[in-house]
Write a protein that holds these residues in place. Structure first.
Motif, mmCIF file in Angstrom:
data_model
loop_
_atom_site.group_PDB
_atom_site.id
_atom_site.type_symbol
_atom_site.label_atom_id
_atom_site.label_comp_id
_atom_site.label_asym_id
_atom_site.label_seq_id
_atom_site.Cartn_x
_atom_site.Cartn_y
_atom_site.Cartn_z
ATOM 1 N N PHE A 186 0.836 -1.191 0.000
ATOM 2 C CA PHE A 186 0.000 0.000 0.000
ATOM 3 C C PHE A 186 0.873 1.244 0.000
ATOM 4 N N ASP A 187 0.680 2.106 -0.988
ATOM 5 C CA ASP A 187 1.465 3.329 -1.129
ATOM 6 C C ASP A 187 0.619 4.503 -0.642
ATOM 7 N N ILE A 188 0.849 4.939 0.594
ATOM 8 C CA ILE A 188 0.033 5.998 1.176
ATOM 9 C C ILE A 188 0.230 7.323 0.457
ATOM 10 N N HIS A 189 1.441 7.589 -0.012
ATOM 11 C CA HIS A 189 1.684 8.841 -0.739
ATOM 12 C C HIS A 189 0.860 8.880 -2.031
ATOM 13 N N GLN A 190 0.873 7.781 -2.781
ATOM 14 C CA GLN A 190 0.110 7.735 -4.023
ATOM 15 C C GLN A 190 -1.385 7.738 -3.749
ATOM 16 N N HIS A 191 -1.798 7.055 -2.687
ATOM 17 C CA HIS A 191 -3.217 6.989 -2.351
ATOM 18 C C HIS A 191 -3.776 8.385 -2.062
ATOM 19 N N THR A 217 -2.386 11.361 -2.755
ATOM 20 C CA THR A 217 -2.236 12.233 -3.918
ATOM 21 C C THR A 217 -3.342 11.972 -4.930
ATOM 22 N N SER A 218 -3.624 10.706 -5.208
ATOM 23 C CA SER A 218 -4.686 10.356 -6.154
ATOM 24 C C SER A 218 -6.042 10.835 -5.646
ATOM 25 N N GLN A 219 -6.246 10.760 -4.339
ATOM 26 C CA GLN A 219 -7.494 11.223 -3.729
ATOM 27 C C GLN A 219 -7.667 12.726 -3.924
ATOM 28 N N ILE A 220 -6.586 13.482 -3.720
ATOM 29 C CA ILE A 220 -6.643 14.942 -3.895
ATOM 30 C C ILE A 220 -6.869 15.294 -5.360
ATOM 31 N N ILE A 221 -6.177 14.602 -6.263
ATOM 32 C CA ILE A 221 -6.344 14.854 -7.699
ATOM 33 C C ILE A 221 -7.796 14.587 -8.107
ATOM 34 N N LYS A 243 0.622 15.302 -10.446
ATOM 35 C CA LYS A 243 0.663 14.067 -11.222
ATOM 36 C C LYS A 243 2.092 13.623 -11.510
ATOM 37 N N ALA A 244 3.030 14.584 -11.513
ATOM 38 C CA ALA A 244 4.431 14.250 -11.778
ATOM 39 C C ALA A 244 5.159 13.786 -10.526
ATOM 40 N N ASP A 245 4.681 14.194 -9.350
ATOM 41 C CA ASP A 245 5.384 13.879 -8.103
ATOM 42 C C ASP A 245 4.356 13.563 -7.023
ATOM 43 N N LYS A 246 4.275 12.295 -6.634
ATOM 44 C CA LYS A 246 3.261 11.878 -5.664
ATOM 45 C C LYS A 246 3.475 12.465 -4.280
ATOM 46 N N LYS A 247 4.649 13.045 -4.018
ATOM 47 C CA LYS A 247 4.920 13.619 -2.704
ATOM 48 C C LYS A 247 4.817 15.146 -2.705
ATOM 49 N N ALA A 248 4.471 15.734 -3.847
ATOM 50 C CA ALA A 248 4.421 17.197 -3.954
ATOM 51 C C ALA A 248 3.377 17.792 -3.017
#
Length: 287
Positions: free
Chosen positions: A6-11, A13-17, A265-270
């Protein structure tokens, strides 16, 4: 078959996007929706969440239609005597834990690394046996008066005139149009529009090295500019929530959103870095 980690950073970030892009033809950030929105609060500590956790829970509230703003883990709700209902889906918040590791080589030295830990939480709407506290008898401070006092206490130099709002690093001042130039919207008064714009620029004001030491971009469209604008947007959103002000939408909202989405979208930690910087700016400003 190995279970995917499970990638919390991607999760998040995707939720915010997804929350940003959910507006039908007119993108709206989660904190730019109709009506006042407060910072989400933890049921156990009674303290508001910070950094990207604010955005994650705002986005979750928007998606699920929750409005209480009160969240907690399964155990925290149980400690209050409440019970999370069976089948309820959690949202996630993130915390960083410091762990020490031995360095490579023959030395006995250690190094500290930060590790992200995802924690599942549930909203008050997802539990039985919890009643939202009645705040109708609390003494309420008029939001505009509170905002004026807050801005004055920062000591920032603010000038009025012209038709643009901006922070000028060369003389460390904020420029705003005259108050009479601000108009209300369907969800905000002219005064709220004025102060939400001022709080955006006040977040920019915290960027210099002797304050919060952030990099200011040089031109519209570059990554540093987009990141700083996102920091200012988040800082203004956090401050508006704390001061009880409904943030007014920017006239150039769509232009900024395009650049923000490109960065996210370019940086999941931005978004994590931007939210952290915004929280530091808000703390510097005195909340």
């Amino acid at each position: 078959m190995t279970k995917e980690r499970f990638d919390i950073h991607q999760h998040i970030t995707s939720q915010i996007i997804a929350a940003i892009e959910s507006g039908a033809g007119d993108f709206q950030l989660p904190w730019r929706r109709a009506g006042h929105i407060a910072r989400p609060t933890n049921i156990s500590s009674k303290r508001p969440y910070r950094g990207v956790n604010i955005l994650a829970l705002w986005a979750a509230s928007q998606t699920l239609g929750y409005s209480s703003g009160v969240w907690g883990t399964y155990r925290q709700w149980a400690e209050t005597g409440a019970q999370v209902r069976k089948g309820e889906k959690c949202a996630y918040v993130i915390f960083y834990k410091e762990l020490e590791f031995a360095t490579e080589g023959d030395t006995a030295e250690t190094e500290t690394r930060l590790f992200a830990r995802a924690t599942p939480v549930f909203a008050a709407e997802q539990v039985d046996g919890f009643a939202t506290a009645d705040t109708t008898t609390e003494v309420q401070i008029e939001p505009i008066a509170a905002a004026e006092a807050f801005v004055t206490a920062t000591g920032a130099v603010i000038a009025h005139g012209g038709d643009r709002a901006y922070y000028r690093p060369s003389n460390d001042s904020i420029q705003l149009p005259d108050r009479s130039a601000f108009v209300g919207t369907a969800t905000s008064t002219p005064q709220e529009a004025y102060y939400s714009t001022l709080l955006h620029e006040l977040t920019h004001w915290t960027a210099p090295e002797h304050r919060c030491n952030r990099t200011l971009g040089k031109r519209f469209g570059d990554d540093a500019y987009a990141m700083e604008e996102l920091v200012a947007e988040l800082g203004a959103a956090f401050l508006c929530a704390d001061l009880g002000i409904t943030a007014a939408p920017r006239l150039d909202h769509a232009q900024y959103l395009a650049s923000w989405l490109s960065v996210l979208k370019a940086d999941k930690k931005a978004i994590f870095a931007a939210a952290s910087a915004a929280s530091k700016a808000v703390a510097f400003l005195g909340t």
